[in-house]
Scaffold this motif. Structure first.
Motif, PDB file in Angstrom:
ATOM      1  N   THR A  19     -20.273  34.145  35.838  1.00  0.00           N
ATOM      2  CA  THR A  19     -19.226  34.905  35.511  1.00  0.00           C
ATOM      3  C   THR A  19     -18.128  34.910  36.477  1.00  0.00           C
ATOM      4  O   THR A  19     -16.978  34.668  36.150  1.00  0.00           O
ATOM      5  N   LEU A  20     -18.550  35.124  37.666  1.00  0.00           N
ATOM      6  CA  LEU A  20     -17.469  34.824  38.988  1.00  0.00           C
ATOM      7  C   LEU A  20     -16.816  33.528  39.078  1.00  0.00           C
ATOM      8  O   LEU A  20     -15.786  33.707  38.940  1.00  0.00           O
ATOM      9  N   GLY A  21     -17.634  32.497  38.620  1.00  0.00           N
ATOM     10  CA  GLY A  21     -16.946  31.176  38.581  1.00  0.00           C
ATOM     11  C   GLY A  21     -15.942  31.177  37.447  1.00  0.00           C
ATOM     12  O   GLY A  21     -14.745  30.763  37.682  1.00  0.00           O
ATOM     13  N   ILE A  22     -15.967  31.637  36.250  1.00  0.00           N
ATOM     14  CA  ILE A  22     -15.463  31.630  35.205  1.00  0.00           C
ATOM     15  C   ILE A  22     -14.021  32.631  35.407  1.00  0.00           C
ATOM     16  O   ILE A  22     -12.960  32.295  35.023  1.00  0.00           O
ATOM     17  N   LEU A  23     -14.410  33.679  36.150  1.00  0.00           N
ATOM     18  CA  LEU A  23     -13.191  34.671  35.982  1.00  0.00           C
ATOM     19  C   LEU A  23     -12.235  33.983  37.127  1.00  0.00           C
ATOM     20  O   LEU A  23     -11.126  34.188  37.089  1.00  0.00           O
ATOM     21  N   GLY A  24     -12.791  33.443  38.488  1.00  0.00           N
ATOM     22  CA  GLY A  24     -11.956  33.002  39.259  1.00  0.00           C
ATOM     23  C   GLY A  24     -11.056  31.814  38.975  1.00  0.00           C
ATOM     24  O   GLY A  24     -10.063  31.682  39.063  1.00  0.00           O
ATOM     25  N   PHE A  25     -11.800  30.811  38.205  1.00  0.00           N
ATOM     26  CA  PHE A  25     -11.049  29.827  37.453  1.00  0.00           C
ATOM     27  C   PHE A  25      -9.980  30.174  36.420  1.00  0.00           C
ATOM     28  O   PHE A  25      -8.988  29.768  36.278  1.00  0.00           O
ATOM     29  N   THR A  26     -10.229  31.157  35.790  1.00  0.00           N
ATOM     30  CA  THR A  26      -9.252  31.743  34.706  1.00  0.00           C
ATOM     31  C   THR A  26      -8.180  32.307  35.539  1.00  0.00           C
ATOM     32  O   THR A  26      -6.945  32.004  35.079  1.00  0.00           O
ATOM     33  N   ALA A  27      -8.712  33.123  36.492  1.00  0.00           N
ATOM     34  CA  ALA A  27      -7.266  33.731  37.464  1.00  0.00           C
ATOM     35  C   ALA A  27      -6.442  32.661  37.990  1.00  0.00           C
ATOM     36  O   ALA A  27      -5.373  32.720  38.068  1.00  0.00           O
ATOM     37  N   ASP A  28      -6.927  31.690  38.328  1.00  0.00           N
ATOM     38  CA  ASP A  28      -6.165  30.746  39.136  1.00  0.00           C
ATOM     39  C   ASP A  28      -5.343  29.843  38.178  1.00  0.00           C
ATOM     40  O   ASP A  28      -4.215  29.573  38.283  1.00  0.00           O
ATOM     41  N   ARG A  29      -5.866  29.753  36.846  1.00  0.00           N
ATOM     42  CA  ARG A  29      -5.279  29.037  35.826  1.00  0.00           C
ATOM     43  C   ARG A  29      -4.064  30.210  35.461  1.00  0.00           C
ATOM     44  O   ARG A  29      -2.748  29.454  35.174  1.00  0.00           O
ATOM     45  N   LEU A  30      -4.220  31.151  35.316  1.00  0.00           N
ATOM     46  CA  LEU A  30      -3.089  32.165  34.904  1.00  0.00           C
ATOM     47  C   LEU A  30      -2.140  32.285  36.029  1.00  0.00           C
ATOM     48  O   LEU A  30      -0.961  32.466  35.821  1.00  0.00           O
ATOM     49  N   PHE A  31      -2.626  32.108  37.354  1.00  0.00           N
ATOM     50  CA  PHE A  31      -1.811  32.141  38.396  1.00  0.00           C
ATOM     51  C   PHE A  31      -0.829  30.896  38.488  1.00  0.00           C
ATOM     52  O   PHE A  31       0.441  31.173  38.703  1.00  0.00           O
ATOM     53  N   ARG A  32      -1.300  29.767  38.161  1.00  0.00           N
ATOM     54  CA  ARG A  32      -0.606  28.643  38.067  1.00  0.00           C
ATOM     55  C   ARG A  32       0.425  28.769  36.815  1.00  0.00           C
ATOM     56  O   ARG A  32       1.447  28.118  37.115  1.00  0.00           O
ATOM     57  N   PHE A  33       0.145  29.122  35.824  1.00  0.00           N
ATOM     58  CA  PHE A  33       1.118  29.437  34.586  1.00  0.00           C
ATOM     59  C   PHE A  33       2.038  30.268  34.887  1.00  0.00           C
ATOM     60  O   PHE A  33       3.320  30.028  34.612  1.00  0.00           O
ATOM     61  N   ALA A  34       1.662  31.427  35.688  1.00  0.00           N
ATOM     62  CA  ALA A  34       2.733  32.373  36.124  1.00  0.00           C
ATOM     63  C   ALA A  34       3.806  31.713  37.082  1.00  0.00           C
ATOM     64  O   ALA A  34       5.044  31.897  36.749  1.00  0.00           O
ATOM     65  N   ILE A  35       3.211  30.828  37.955  1.00  0.00           N
ATOM     66  CA  ILE A  35       4.158  30.144  38.661  1.00  0.00           C
ATOM     67  C   ILE A  35       5.099  29.107  37.914  1.00  0.00           C
ATOM     68  O   ILE A  35       6.444  29.199  38.160  1.00  0.00           O
ATOM     69  N   TYR A  36       4.323  28.445  37.115  1.00  0.00           N
ATOM     70  CA  TYR A  36       5.148  27.532  36.372  1.00  0.00           C
ATOM     71  C   TYR A  36       6.193  28.226  35.459  1.00  0.00           C
ATOM     72  O   TYR A  36       7.459  27.647  35.299  1.00  0.00           O
ATOM     73  N   ARG A  37       6.096  29.368  34.837  1.00  0.00           N
ATOM     74  CA  ARG A  37       6.812  30.074  33.907  1.00  0.00           C
ATOM     75  C   ARG A  37       8.001  30.920  34.654  1.00  0.00           C
ATOM     76  O   ARG A  37       9.163  30.757  34.030  1.00  0.00           O
ATOM     77  N   PHE A  38       7.712  31.555  35.634  1.00  0.00           N
ATOM     78  CA  PHE A  38       8.636  32.392  36.241  1.00  0.00           C
ATOM     79  C   PHE A  38       9.269  31.735  37.821  1.00  0.00           C
ATOM     80  O   PHE A  38      10.204  32.313  38.276  1.00  0.00           O
ATOM     81  N   ALA A  39       8.647  30.862  38.321  1.00  0.00           N
ATOM     82  CA  ALA A  39       9.144  30.150  39.477  1.00  0.00           C
ATOM     83  C   ALA A  39       8.811  28.655  39.410  1.00  0.00           C
ATOM     84  O   ALA A  39       8.768  28.055  40.481  1.00  0.00           O
ATOM     85  N   GLY A  40       9.089  28.083  38.375  1.00  0.00           N
ATOM     86  CA  GLY A  40       8.991  26.785  38.168  1.00  0.00           C
ATOM     87  C   GLY A  40       9.844  25.634  39.133  1.00  0.00           C
ATOM     88  O   GLY A  40       9.794  24.770  39.308  1.00  0.00           O
ATOM     89  N   ARG A  41      11.061  26.284  39.303  1.00  0.00           N
ATOM     90  CA  ARG A  41      12.033  25.621  39.982  1.00  0.00           C
ATOM     91  C   ARG A  41      11.551  25.165  41.570  1.00  0.00           C
ATOM     92  O   ARG A  41      12.162  24.339  42.058  1.00  0.00           O
ATOM     93  N   TYR A  42      10.593  26.145  41.908  1.00  0.00           N
ATOM     94  CA  TYR A  42      10.299  25.816  43.251  1.00  0.00           C
ATOM     95  C   TYR A  42       9.115  24.919  43.559  1.00  0.00           C
ATOM     96  O   TYR A  42       8.705  24.163  44.486  1.00  0.00           O
ATOM     97  N   ASN A  43       8.464  24.616  42.150  1.00  0.00           N
ATOM     98  CA  ASN A  43       7.334  23.514  42.229  1.00  0.00           C
ATOM     99  C   ASN A  43       6.503  23.597  43.260  1.00  0.00           C
ATOM    100  O   ASN A  43       6.259  22.846  43.988  1.00  0.00           O
TER     101      ASN A  43
END
Length: 274
Positions: free
Chosen positions: A247-271
Protein backbone atom coordinates in the motif's frame (compact mmCIF):
# COMPACT_ATOMS: atom_id res chain seq x y z
CA UNK A 1 -8.49 22.96 -63.42
CA UNK A 2 -6.69 23.99 -60.27
CA UNK A 3 -4.71 21.34 -58.46
CA UNK A 4 -5.47 22.81 -55.04
CA UNK A 5 -8.09 20.13 -54.44
CA UNK A 6 -5.42 17.48 -54.66
CA UNK A 7 -3.36 19.22 -51.98
CA UNK A 8 -6.18 19.35 -49.40
CA UNK A 9 -5.23 16.13 -47.53
CA UNK A 10 -1.67 17.39 -47.01
CA UNK A 11 -3.01 20.70 -45.69
CA UNK A 12 -5.13 19.15 -42.97
CA UNK A 13 -4.41 20.41 -39.46
CA UNK A 14 -1.71 18.51 -37.61
CA UNK A 15 -4.23 17.51 -34.93
CA UNK A 16 -6.18 15.49 -37.51
CA UNK A 17 -3.11 13.41 -38.33
CA UNK A 18 -2.13 12.65 -34.73
CA UNK A 19 -2.98 9.33 -33.07
CA UNK A 20 -6.09 9.19 -30.94
CA UNK A 21 -5.36 10.37 -27.35
CA UNK A 22 -6.63 7.13 -25.84
CA UNK A 23 -4.29 5.05 -28.03
CA UNK A 24 -1.37 7.35 -27.25
CA UNK A 25 -2.04 7.13 -23.52
CA UNK A 26 -2.41 3.35 -23.69
CA UNK A 27 0.90 3.04 -25.53
CA UNK A 28 2.61 5.19 -22.91
CA UNK A 29 1.14 3.15 -20.04
CA UNK A 30 1.99 -0.22 -21.59
CA UNK A 31 5.57 -0.38 -20.21
CA UNK A 32 4.25 0.28 -16.70
CA UNK A 33 1.62 -2.44 -17.05
CA UNK A 34 4.15 -4.96 -18.36
CA UNK A 35 6.63 -4.04 -15.61
CA UNK A 36 4.08 -4.60 -12.84
CA UNK A 37 2.92 -7.84 -14.48
CA UNK A 38 6.52 -9.09 -14.57
CA UNK A 39 6.96 -8.15 -10.91
CA UNK A 40 3.84 -10.06 -9.86
CA UNK A 41 4.85 -13.08 -11.96
CA UNK A 42 8.35 -13.13 -10.44
CA UNK A 43 6.88 -12.78 -6.95
CA UNK A 44 4.42 -15.64 -7.58
CA UNK A 45 7.10 -17.98 -8.94
CA UNK A 46 9.46 -17.20 -6.05
CA UNK A 47 6.77 -17.72 -3.39
CA UNK A 48 5.30 -20.86 -4.97
CA UNK A 49 8.30 -22.77 -6.28
CA UNK A 50 11.46 -21.37 -4.65
CA UNK A 51 10.91 -20.05 -1.14
CA UNK A 52 7.76 -21.98 -0.15
CA UNK A 53 7.43 -20.41 3.27
CA UNK A 54 4.58 -18.85 5.24
CA UNK A 55 6.94 -15.94 5.83
CA UNK A 56 6.89 -15.13 2.11
CA UNK A 57 3.24 -15.25 0.95
CA UNK A 58 2.21 -15.37 -2.70
CA UNK A 59 0.65 -12.28 -4.29
CA UNK A 60 -2.78 -13.94 -4.43
CA UNK A 61 -2.74 -14.40 -0.64
CA UNK A 62 -1.71 -10.78 -0.09
CA UNK A 63 -4.40 -9.53 -2.46
CA UNK A 64 -7.07 -11.56 -0.66
CA UNK A 65 -5.94 -10.08 2.65
CA UNK A 66 -5.97 -6.59 1.15
CA UNK A 67 -9.54 -7.19 -0.03
CA UNK A 68 -10.58 -8.21 3.48
CA UNK A 69 -8.96 -5.14 5.02
CA UNK A 70 -10.55 -2.88 2.41
CA UNK A 71 -13.98 -4.40 2.98
CA UNK A 72 -13.68 -3.92 6.75
CA UNK A 73 -12.51 -0.31 6.33
CA UNK A 74 -9.30 -0.88 8.30
CA UNK A 75 -7.00 -0.30 5.34
CA UNK A 76 -8.86 2.84 4.23
CA UNK A 77 -8.73 4.38 7.72
CA UNK A 78 -5.00 3.74 7.98
CA UNK A 79 -4.33 5.11 4.49
CA UNK A 80 -6.25 8.31 5.19
CA UNK A 81 -4.41 8.86 8.49
CA UNK A 82 -0.99 8.42 6.86
CA UNK A 83 -1.80 10.53 3.81
CA UNK A 84 -3.01 13.40 5.97
CA UNK A 85 0.28 13.44 7.87
CA UNK A 86 2.36 13.12 4.70
CA UNK A 87 0.48 15.89 2.91
CA UNK A 88 0.59 18.24 5.90
CA UNK A 89 4.31 17.80 6.52
CA UNK A 90 5.19 17.93 2.83
CA UNK A 91 3.30 21.17 2.19
CA UNK A 92 4.66 22.91 5.29
CA UNK A 93 8.20 21.72 4.58
CA UNK A 94 8.00 22.92 0.96
CA UNK A 95 6.49 26.27 1.96
CA UNK A 96 9.36 26.85 4.39
CA UNK A 97 12.11 25.40 2.22
CA UNK A 98 11.45 27.39 -0.97
CA UNK A 99 11.96 30.92 0.47
CA UNK A 100 14.93 29.76 2.54
CA UNK A 101 16.52 28.21 -0.54
CA UNK A 102 15.88 31.33 -2.58
CA UNK A 103 17.49 33.46 0.13
CA UNK A 104 20.53 31.17 0.39
CA UNK A 105 21.03 31.16 -3.37
CA UNK A 106 20.44 34.89 -3.86
CA UNK A 107 22.38 36.55 -1.05
CA UNK A 108 25.93 35.78 0.00
CA UNK A 109 25.38 36.84 3.60
CA UNK A 110 22.32 34.61 3.94
CA UNK A 111 24.23 31.71 2.39
CA UNK A 112 27.09 32.09 4.88
CA UNK A 113 24.65 32.25 7.80
CA UNK A 114 22.20 29.48 6.87
CA UNK A 115 24.09 27.03 4.68
CA UNK A 116 26.20 25.56 7.54
CA UNK A 117 23.06 24.87 9.56
CA UNK A 118 21.36 23.27 6.58
CA UNK A 119 24.33 21.05 5.79
CA UNK A 120 24.67 20.08 9.46
CA UNK A 121 21.03 19.22 10.13
CA UNK A 122 20.36 17.33 6.93
CA UNK A 123 22.78 14.57 7.98
CA UNK A 124 20.79 13.85 11.15
CA UNK A 125 18.17 11.24 10.16
CA UNK A 126 14.53 11.77 10.96
CA UNK A 127 14.51 8.61 13.08
CA UNK A 128 17.14 10.24 15.29
CA UNK A 129 14.78 13.16 15.87
CA UNK A 130 11.90 11.05 17.21
CA UNK A 131 12.83 11.65 20.85
CA UNK A 132 13.26 15.39 20.26
CA UNK A 133 9.89 15.60 18.48
CA UNK A 134 8.15 13.96 21.44
CA UNK A 135 9.88 16.26 23.94
CA UNK A 136 9.00 19.38 21.94
CA UNK A 137 5.53 18.52 20.63
CA UNK A 138 4.23 15.64 22.73
CA UNK A 139 2.73 12.44 21.34
CA UNK A 140 0.01 14.11 19.25
CA UNK A 141 -0.13 14.81 15.53
CA UNK A 142 2.30 17.72 15.81
CA UNK A 143 5.29 15.46 16.51
CA UNK A 144 4.53 13.25 13.50
CA UNK A 145 4.09 16.19 11.14
CA UNK A 146 7.31 17.71 12.50
CA UNK A 147 9.23 14.59 11.48
CA UNK A 148 7.80 14.79 7.94
CA UNK A 149 8.70 18.49 7.75
CA UNK A 150 12.20 17.73 8.99
CA UNK A 151 12.83 15.06 6.38
CA UNK A 152 11.53 17.18 3.48
CA UNK A 153 12.61 20.75 4.10
CA UNK A 154 16.35 20.34 3.51
CA UNK A 155 15.89 18.69 0.11
CA UNK A 156 13.75 21.60 -1.03
CA UNK A 157 16.22 24.14 0.37
CA UNK A 158 19.24 22.60 -1.34
CA UNK A 159 17.55 22.14 -4.71
CA UNK A 160 16.15 25.66 -4.68
CA UNK A 161 19.51 27.18 -3.74
CA UNK A 162 21.21 25.13 -6.48
CA UNK A 163 18.67 26.44 -8.98
CA UNK A 164 19.42 30.05 -8.11
CA UNK A 165 23.16 29.42 -8.28
CA UNK A 166 22.85 27.81 -11.72
CA UNK A 167 21.35 30.88 -13.40
CA UNK A 168 23.58 32.05 -16.24
CA UNK A 169 25.15 35.44 -15.37
CA UNK A 170 24.54 36.61 -18.94
CA UNK A 171 20.78 36.47 -18.34
CA UNK A 172 21.04 38.67 -15.29
CA UNK A 173 23.37 41.12 -17.03
CA UNK A 174 21.05 41.31 -20.03
CA UNK A 175 18.08 42.09 -17.78
CA UNK A 176 20.14 44.71 -15.97
CA UNK A 177 21.19 46.34 -19.25
CA UNK A 178 17.53 46.50 -20.29
CA UNK A 179 16.80 48.51 -17.16
CA UNK A 180 15.28 45.83 -14.92
CA UNK A 181 15.29 46.50 -11.20
CA UNK A 182 16.57 43.88 -8.74
CA UNK A 183 12.99 42.90 -7.94
CA UNK A 184 12.13 42.54 -11.64
CA UNK A 185 15.29 40.51 -12.23
CA UNK A 186 14.24 38.18 -9.42
CA UNK A 187 10.62 37.79 -10.56
CA UNK A 188 11.22 37.67 -14.34
CA UNK A 189 14.60 35.93 -14.56
CA UNK A 190 15.73 34.21 -11.36
CA UNK A 191 12.46 32.70 -10.20
CA UNK A 192 11.40 31.16 -13.56
CA UNK A 193 14.88 29.69 -14.01
CA UNK A 194 14.67 28.15 -10.54
CA UNK A 195 11.24 26.54 -10.98
CA UNK A 196 12.60 23.23 -12.42
CA UNK A 197 14.92 22.84 -9.42
CA UNK A 198 12.13 23.71 -6.97
CA UNK A 199 9.75 21.17 -8.49
CA UNK A 200 12.42 18.49 -8.60
CA UNK A 201 13.24 19.15 -4.95
CA UNK A 202 9.56 18.91 -4.02
CA UNK A 203 9.24 15.64 -5.90
CA UNK A 204 12.22 14.16 -4.03
CA UNK A 205 10.87 15.55 -0.76
CA UNK A 206 7.54 13.82 -1.38
CA UNK A 207 9.37 10.49 -1.73
CA UNK A 208 11.16 11.16 1.56
CA UNK A 209 7.80 11.85 3.22
CA UNK A 210 6.63 8.34 2.37
CA UNK A 211 9.85 6.76 3.61
CA UNK A 212 9.59 8.60 6.95
CA UNK A 213 5.90 8.06 7.72
CA UNK A 214 6.46 4.61 9.26
CA UNK A 215 9.00 5.96 11.75
CA UNK A 216 6.82 9.00 12.45
CA UNK A 217 3.81 6.84 13.28
CA UNK A 218 5.73 4.86 15.87
CA UNK A 219 5.20 7.86 18.17
CA UNK A 220 1.98 6.67 19.87
CA UNK A 221 -0.14 6.87 16.72
CA UNK A 222 -3.57 5.27 16.84
CA UNK A 223 -3.94 4.79 13.08
CA UNK A 224 -1.75 4.80 10.01
CA UNK A 225 0.10 2.40 7.76
CA UNK A 226 3.08 2.53 10.11
CA UNK A 227 0.85 1.48 13.00
CA UNK A 228 -0.64 -1.28 10.89
CA UNK A 229 2.84 -2.48 9.95
CA UNK A 230 4.05 -2.43 13.55
CA UNK A 231 1.02 -4.28 14.89
CA UNK A 232 1.35 -6.90 12.17
CA UNK A 233 4.99 -7.40 13.12
CA UNK A 234 4.08 -7.86 16.80
CA UNK A 235 1.67 -10.71 15.98
CA UNK A 236 3.60 -12.10 12.97
CA UNK A 237 0.75 -11.34 10.55
CA UNK A 238 2.91 -11.63 7.45
CA UNK A 239 0.06 -10.99 5.01
CA UNK A 240 -0.76 -7.74 6.82
CA UNK A 241 2.89 -6.71 6.67
CA UNK A 242 2.98 -7.22 2.92
CA UNK A 243 -0.34 -5.36 2.51
CA UNK A 244 1.09 -2.39 4.43
CA UNK A 245 4.28 -2.34 2.36
CA UNK A 246 2.46 -2.73 -0.95
CA UNK A 247 0.00 0.00 0.00
CA UNK A 248 2.83 2.41 0.80
CA UNK A 249 4.48 1.60 -2.52
CA UNK A 250 1.28 2.04 -4.52
CA UNK A 251 0.36 5.29 -2.78
CA UNK A 252 3.88 6.67 -3.27
CA UNK A 253 3.97 5.69 -6.93
CA UNK A 254 0.52 7.20 -7.51
CA UNK A 255 1.48 10.43 -5.74
CA UNK A 256 4.63 10.68 -7.87
CA UNK A 257 2.65 10.17 -11.09
CA UNK A 258 0.10 12.79 -10.04
CA UNK A 259 2.91 15.19 -9.18
CA UNK A 260 4.47 14.68 -12.60
CA UNK A 261 1.10 15.21 -14.26
CA UNK A 262 0.56 18.43 -12.32
CA UNK A 263 3.99 19.65 -13.42
CA UNK A 264 3.22 18.80 -17.04
CA UNK A 265 -0.22 20.37 -16.86
CA UNK A 266 0.49 23.57 -14.96
CA UNK A 267 4.24 24.13 -15.39
CA UNK A 268 5.02 22.27 -18.62
CA UNK A 269 7.03 25.10 -20.14
CA UNK A 270 9.74 24.63 -17.52
CA UNK A 271 10.03 20.91 -18.39
CA UNK A 272 11.62 19.80 -15.10
CA UNK A 273 10.91 16.10 -15.57
CA UNK A 274 10.85 13.74 -18.49
Amino acid sequence: MSTSAVDVPAALPAERRRPMPSLRHLTGALPYILSFAALLLTWHVAATFIVRSVLFPAPASVMMKAGELLASGVLVDNMVASLQRILGGFLIGSALGIPIGLAIGSFQLTRKLLEPWTEFLRFIPATGMITISVIWFGIGEESKIFLIIYTTIFIVILNTAAGVASIAPNKLRAAQVLGATRWQMFILVALPATVPFILTGMRLAMANSFTTIVAAELVSAQAGLGVMLWNARMFMLVDDIFVSLMTLGILGFTADRLFRFAIYRFAGRYNPVA
